[in-house]
Design an enzyme around this catalytic site. Structure first.
Site, PDB file in Angstrom:
ATOM      1  N   TYR A   1      63.482  30.933   9.377  1.00 31.10           N
ATOM      2  CA  TYR A   1      64.562  31.258  10.302  1.00 31.10           C
ATOM      3  C   TYR A   1      64.228  30.730  11.714  1.00 31.10           C
ATOM      4  CZ  TYR A   1      67.482  34.083  13.372  1.00 31.10           C
ATOM      5  OH  TYR A   1      68.334  34.482  14.359  1.00 31.10           O
TER       6      TYR A   1
ATOM      7  N   THR B   1      63.598  31.613  14.722  1.00 28.47           N
ATOM      8  CA  THR B   1      62.545  32.038  15.654  1.00 28.47           C
ATOM      9  C   THR B   1      61.167  32.132  15.004  1.00 28.47           C
ATOM     10  OG1 THR B   1      63.004  34.349  15.158  1.00 28.47           O
ATOM     11  CG2 THR B   1      64.146  33.407  17.066  1.00 28.47           C
ATOM     12  N   LYS B   2      61.065  31.809  13.713  1.00 33.09           N
ATOM     13  CA  LYS B   2      59.781  31.994  13.026  1.00 33.09           C
ATOM     14  C   LYS B   2      58.787  30.879  13.407  1.00 33.09           C
ATOM     15  CE  LYS B   2      61.353  35.716  11.374  1.00 33.09           C
ATOM     16  NZ  LYS B   2      62.063  36.184  10.222  1.00 33.09           N
ATOM     17  N   ASN B   3      57.507  31.088  13.109  1.00 39.90           N
ATOM     18  CA  ASN B   3      56.474  30.137  13.528  1.00 39.90           C
ATOM     19  C   ASN B   3      56.708  28.745  12.962  1.00 39.90           C
ATOM     20  OD1 ASN B   3      55.432  32.444  14.613  1.00 39.90           O
ATOM     21  ND2 ASN B   3      53.353  32.158  13.829  1.00 39.90           N
TER      22      ASN B   3
END
Ligand SMILES: *Cc1c(COP(=O)(O)O)cnc(C)c1O
Length: 379
Positions: A177, A179-181
């Site tokens: 998604y 905003t994930k790393n």
């Protein structure tokens, strides 16, 4: 000064990778995705990997593949994002919320074991904020017959005792998604060591169409397919998969940048009596996905002050069992899950992303130390 909560690290080269897919005949799951799946198998040292279009859809496909549904219970932590419990609801099973450790905010194996009933089919441990829990201990606590489905949405590059996700579980699910790393806007992946589960998962990921259906457009003429069981639609298109290889290749180096930023925050806040931080176990290498601070009942005031001073902040998470849906359905009172309730109503997350500059971080630290801390002390 304005400091955003999050800024992605993708650039012009990534646009080229997408353009390359546009020049292929089939825009959805084909060659590029298979390349990334091979990269995932190598990174996690597992025999099977499948890209998915989200953590959520991948998890639903796994639950369907495990025949988990009405009448079954699945243990989830009470401190997590709602999706962890939602996927259990989506297949008609019942999520059983279990409270977490007050220092690490992770599920404790002994608490999971105590929540097992004759209906328990699975547990979904969450490696919250990037810290893996002790998966060998969890497996020992639940035994071989209860499925462990790891929620690795925060923990792509995390390890515990040097082991990566997927080592002790039936399946481990990732989120890509926005905003994930590691991100491609929307996406995810499932890894597993279980050949049988993987074969079924390929079917439940794709409408329940019989194995091989994904290849029905290949050379060699039309092939009929059948539908033997119910599935969802959870495959990742190559247009998005194309954004992943370079990020996976540099994920360890980027993790070190995240680690340095977190250590700077930790040093700056160590002496503040109004701020509590999550502990990281010495045996864990955290993926450092988020930087939460617990400020207690002054949380909403702190959020307002951050916003007034140009700092993007968010909440991870208000207790999921206290949302209207879960409260109406199960009526769980905060006092039954006290650690998660206390943490969830008092926590906020500060900006944390690799391109956060020292000047930007100094501003965030200044606002917490010189504006929020005195304000909370007064109240
Ligand atoms: C983001 C997230 C999810 C959901 O991921 P999607 O890819 O958006 O479905 C699940 N669990 C946790 C802990 C998350 O942070």
């Amino acid at each position: 000064m304005n400091v955003p909560f999050y800024r992605h690290g993708l650039g012009p080269d990534d646009a080229n990778a997408v353009a390359d897919v546009l020049s292929t005949p089939f825009l959805t799951s084909a060659g590029k995705g298979k390349e990334v799946e091979a990269q995932l198998r190598e990174f996690f040292d597992v025999p099977h990997a499948k890209l998915t279009n989200s953590w959520t859809n991948g998890s639903v496909a796994v639950l369907l593949a495990l025949d988990i549904g009405p009448g079954d219970e699945v243990i989830v932590p009470a401190m997590t994002f709602i999706a962890t419990a939602n996927v259990v609801e989506l297949v008609g099973a019942t999520p059983i919320f279990v409270d977490v450790d007050p220092d690490t905010l992770l599920l404790r194996p002994e608490d999971v074991a105590a929540a097992i009933t004759e209906r328990t089919r699975a547990v979904i441990p969450v490696h919250l904020y990037g810290q893996m829990l002790d998966m060998a201990a969890l497996r020992a606590a639940v035994g071989p017959d209860i499925a462990i489905i790891e929620d690795c949405a925060h923990a792509f590059e995390a390890t515990f005792d040097g082991e990566r996700p997927g080592t002790h579980s039936d399946a481990a699910l990732f989120s890509f998604y926005a905003t994930k790393n590691v991100t491609c806007g929307e996406g995810g992946a499932c890894i597993t060591r279980r050949e049988d589960l993987f074969e079924t998962l390929k079917v439940t990921l794709l409408h329940g169409m019989s194995a091989g259906a994904a290849d029905r457009f290949k050379q060699g003429g039309y092939r009929h397919w059948d539908m033997l069981r119910l599935g969802t639609k959870a495959n990742l298109p190559d247009l998005l998969a194309a954004l992943l290889p370079t990020q996976i290749a540099r994920v360890e180096r980027v993790r070190e940048q995240r680690e340095s930023l977190c250590r700077r925050y930790e040093a700056a806040f160590a002496e503040l009596s109004t701020v509590r931080l999550a502990a990281v176990d010495a045996r864990a290498v955290s993926a450092r996905h988020l930087f939460p601070i617990h400020v207690g009942s002054g949380r909403d005031r702190a959020l307002k002050l951050l916003s007034e001073h140009g700092v993007g902040a968010t909440v991870n998470y208000n207790p999921p069992f206290a949302t209207t849906f879960y409260r109406d359905k199960y009526g769980i009172d905060d006092s039954r899950l006290p650690v998660s309730a206390d943490w969830g109503w008092g926590v906020l997350s500060l900006p944390l992303f690799p391109s956060l500059t020292e000047t930007e971080q100094d501003h965030v630290i200044h606002v917490v130390r010189d504006v929020i801390h005195p304000a909370l002390q007064e109240s």
